[in-house]
Design a protein around this motif. Structure first.
Motif, PDB file in Angstrom:
ATOM      1  N   GLY A   1      31.808  31.524  53.078  1.00 60.81           N
ATOM      2  CA  GLY A   1      32.976  30.664  52.855  1.00 60.81           C
ATOM      3  C   GLY A   1      34.088  31.391  52.140  1.00 60.81           C
ATOM      4  O   GLY A   1      34.511  32.472  52.552  1.00 60.81           O
ATOM      5  N   THR A   2      34.569  30.835  50.970  1.00 62.80           N
ATOM      6  CA  THR A   2      35.738  31.340  50.242  1.00 62.80           C
ATOM      7  C   THR A   2      35.297  32.111  49.009  1.00 62.80           C
ATOM      8  O   THR A   2      34.423  31.664  48.267  1.00 62.80           O
ATOM      9  CB  THR A   2      36.650  30.182  49.840  1.00 62.80           C
ATOM     10  N   ASN A   3      35.970  33.252  48.794  1.00 59.65           N
ATOM     11  CA  ASN A   3      35.709  34.101  47.633  1.00 59.65           C
ATOM     12  C   ASN A   3      37.055  34.580  47.076  1.00 59.65           C
ATOM     13  O   ASN A   3      38.054  34.647  47.807  1.00 59.65           O
ATOM     14  CB  ASN A   3      34.858  35.313  48.014  1.00 59.65           C
ATOM     15  N   THR A   4      37.070  34.920  45.783  1.00 55.19           N
ATOM     16  CA  THR A   4      38.285  35.469  45.172  1.00 55.19           C
ATOM     17  C   THR A   4      37.992  36.867  44.643  1.00 55.19           C
ATOM     18  O   THR A   4      36.957  37.117  44.027  1.00 55.19           O
ATOM     19  CB  THR A   4      38.772  34.593  44.013  1.00 55.19           C
ATOM     20  N   ILE A   5      38.952  37.778  44.936  1.00 55.66           N
ATOM     21  CA  ILE A   5      38.824  39.178  44.516  1.00 55.66           C
ATOM     22  C   ILE A   5      40.097  39.533  43.760  1.00 55.66           C
ATOM     23  O   ILE A   5      41.210  39.370  44.285  1.00 55.66           O
ATOM     24  CB  ILE A   5      38.623  40.100  45.721  1.00 55.66           C
ATOM     25  N   THR A   6      39.914  40.108  42.513  1.00 60.00           N
ATOM     26  CA  THR A   6      41.065  40.449  41.678  1.00 60.00           C
ATOM     27  C   THR A   6      40.982  41.901  41.256  1.00 60.00           C
ATOM     28  O   THR A   6      39.924  42.365  40.838  1.00 60.00           O
ATOM     29  CB  THR A   6      41.131  39.559  40.437  1.00 60.00           C
ATOM     30  N   VAL A   7      42.143  42.611  41.363  1.00 61.15           N
ATOM     31  CA  VAL A   7      42.268  43.979  40.865  1.00 61.15           C
ATOM     32  C   VAL A   7      43.304  43.919  39.749  1.00 61.15           C
ATOM     33  O   VAL A   7      44.465  43.526  39.979  1.00 61.15           O
ATOM     34  CB  VAL A   7      42.701  44.950  41.965  1.00 61.15           C
ATOM     35  N   SER A   8      42.883  44.327  38.535  1.00 64.94           N
ATOM     36  CA  SER A   8      43.773  44.179  37.373  1.00 64.94           C
ATOM     37  C   SER A   8      43.755  45.426  36.517  1.00 64.94           C
ATOM     38  O   SER A   8      42.825  46.240  36.598  1.00 64.94           O
ATOM     39  CB  SER A   8      43.341  42.974  36.533  1.00 64.94           C
TER      40      SER A   8
ATOM     41  N   GLU B   1      46.781  62.542  38.089  1.00 67.90           N
ATOM     42  CA  GLU B   1      45.429  62.221  37.631  1.00 67.90           C
ATOM     43  C   GLU B   1      44.765  61.133  38.484  1.00 67.90           C
ATOM     44  O   GLU B   1      45.453  60.313  39.103  1.00 67.90           O
ATOM     45  CB  GLU B   1      45.475  61.731  36.179  1.00 67.90           C
ATOM     46  N   ASP B   2      43.426  61.121  38.455  1.00 68.14           N
ATOM     47  CA  ASP B   2      42.678  60.026  39.088  1.00 68.14           C
ATOM     48  C   ASP B   2      42.888  58.757  38.271  1.00 68.14           C
ATOM     49  O   ASP B   2      43.004  58.788  37.045  1.00 68.14           O
ATOM     50  CB  ASP B   2      41.177  60.369  39.140  1.00 68.14           C
ATOM     51  N   GLN B   3      42.890  57.613  38.969  1.00 69.02           N
ATOM     52  CA  GLN B   3      43.122  56.319  38.339  1.00 69.02           C
ATOM     53  C   GLN B   3      41.884  55.441  38.523  1.00 69.02           C
ATOM     54  O   GLN B   3      41.060  55.673  39.412  1.00 69.02           O
ATOM     55  CB  GLN B   3      44.329  55.628  38.941  1.00 69.02           C
ATOM     56  N   LYS B   4      41.769  54.369  37.696  1.00 63.27           N
ATOM     57  CA  LYS B   4      40.695  53.388  37.838  1.00 63.27           C
ATOM     58  C   LYS B   4      41.177  52.067  37.257  1.00 63.27           C
ATOM     59  O   LYS B   4      41.822  52.013  36.219  1.00 63.27           O
ATOM     60  CB  LYS B   4      39.420  53.846  37.156  1.00 63.27           C
ATOM     61  N   MET B   5      40.814  50.965  37.927  1.00 61.90           N
ATOM     62  CA  MET B   5      41.224  49.625  37.507  1.00 61.90           C
ATOM     63  C   MET B   5      40.006  48.700  37.557  1.00 61.90           C
ATOM     64  O   MET B   5      38.971  49.035  38.133  1.00 61.90           O
ATOM     65  CB  MET B   5      42.351  49.099  38.395  1.00 61.90           C
ATOM     66  N   THR B   6      40.166  47.506  36.957  1.00 61.58           N
ATOM     67  CA  THR B   6      39.068  46.554  36.845  1.00 61.58           C
ATOM     68  C   THR B   6      38.997  45.704  38.104  1.00 61.58           C
ATOM     69  O   THR B   6      40.023  45.187  38.558  1.00 61.58           O
ATOM     70  CB  THR B   6      39.244  45.656  35.616  1.00 61.58           C
TER      71      THR B   6
END
Length: 319
Positions: free
Chosen positions: A289-296, A243-248
């Motif tokens: 500058g600085t950035n934060t990226i989260t995959v949860s 199946e296809d998946q998806k995350m936040t």
């Protein structure tokens, strides 16, 4: 008169040449001496111009034997012979009318000849029109050449258009090398762990992040060196099956508008993750500058994926 003889004075018998025939001589015809040859015939011969108009008619001119000049004419030296004088030379004669031919005219009706001047003007007009037409054509050709030469270098050629600059075709992609990371550099959360059992990962040592299919599992990437504020493209390499998946997706502490699409683009259906490696992308807005990226993995998400690496490109692109 006797029956059958009406005399010699009738018009049909008044033959000027009767003296030449036997019957004329029998009737007394004589050679001309002023009449038509018959006795008592009317003298109808009159020299040209001898009849005055409006005056008493002069006495008849003296006749002379046939072929001789009358005595009166012979006695008037210097005077034109009446037999040959034109009417206009005598008193009371007809006036001579002089006809003047227009200048430049010739023969033809009314004393007017062909209009050579009009023909010449028409020929000159035709030649002038031809010369003007040739001149306009030459000027138009030169103008076209000038316009074509002016366009050289001002518009891209077909080959140039087929090879646009990267910034134009890729949403303003910067030539500056943007940050990227692999599984080992990510900060793991929840049940997420590093693994290398499934082949095909491109990170160093074939390492990837597993166990993301549990709620609360996550990876966080701290991005340093973003050159400026603006739109960027976040790429993620991963593997999934069935199946296809998806995350936040969360950017600088704020959930992204849409879930990160982790579809089964390889159409792997036998559960073999080695066949399911592919990539996806999203369009976050970052600051300089600085950035934060989260995959949860959050409630309602589908998180059965193996995560290999993350990287950025400037602008909104697809590759």
């Amino acid at each position: 008169m006797t029956p059958g003889n009406n005399g010699a004075s009738t018009p049909e018998d008044d033959d000027p040449f009767g003296y030449l025939y036997a019957d004329g001589q029998a009737n007394g015809a004589q050679p001309p001496s002023g009449g038509y040859g018959y006795p008592n015939s009317v003298n109808r011969v009159r020299a040209v111009g001898t009849r005055p108009y409006g005056q008493q008619q002069p006495q008849a001119a003296q006749t002379a034997p046939y072929g001789q000049v009358p005595q009166q004419a012979a006695q008037s030296p210097g005077r034109p012979n009446a037999h040959y004088a034109a009417p206009e030379t005598l008193p009371g004669g007809a006036q001579t009318v002089q006809h003047h031919t227009p200048a430049g005219g010739g023969g033809g009706r009314g004393g007017r000849g062909p209009n050579h001047k009009g023909l010449l003007i028409g020929a000159i007009a035709v030649v002038a029109a031809v010369v003007v037409g040739i001149g306009v054509a030459m000027l138009g050709g030169d103008k076209d050449k000038d316009d074509a030469s002016d366009e050289v270098g001002t518009k891209p050629t077909q080959s140039q258009e087929s090879k646009p600059s990267p910034s134009a075709s890729k949403g303003g992609e910067s030539k500056v090398e943007l940050p990227q990371t692999d599984a080992k550099a990510l900060r793991l959360g929840g049940a997420a762990t590093l693994a290398q059992d499934v082949k095909g990962a491109e990170s160093e040592g074939g390492i990837y992040v597993g166990n993301l299919n549990q709620v609360g599992s996550s990876v966080t990437w701290t991005v340093n060196g973003v050159p400026k504020d603006g739109p960027y493209t976040l790429f993620a390499r991963y593997s999934t099956v069935d199946e296809d998946q998806k995350m936040t997706l969360t950017v600088n502490g704020k959930p992204f508008g849409n879930k990160l699409n982790l579809g089964n683009f390889t159409h792997t259906s036998d559960g073999d993750f080695t066949k399911g490696w592919t990539k996806t992308y999203a369009y976050p807005t970052l600051t300089k500058g600085t950035n934060t990226i989260t995959v949860s993995c959050e409630d309602g998400d589908k998180c059965n994926v193996l995560l290999d690496k993350l990287w950025l490109k400037a602008g909104q692109v697809k590759d």
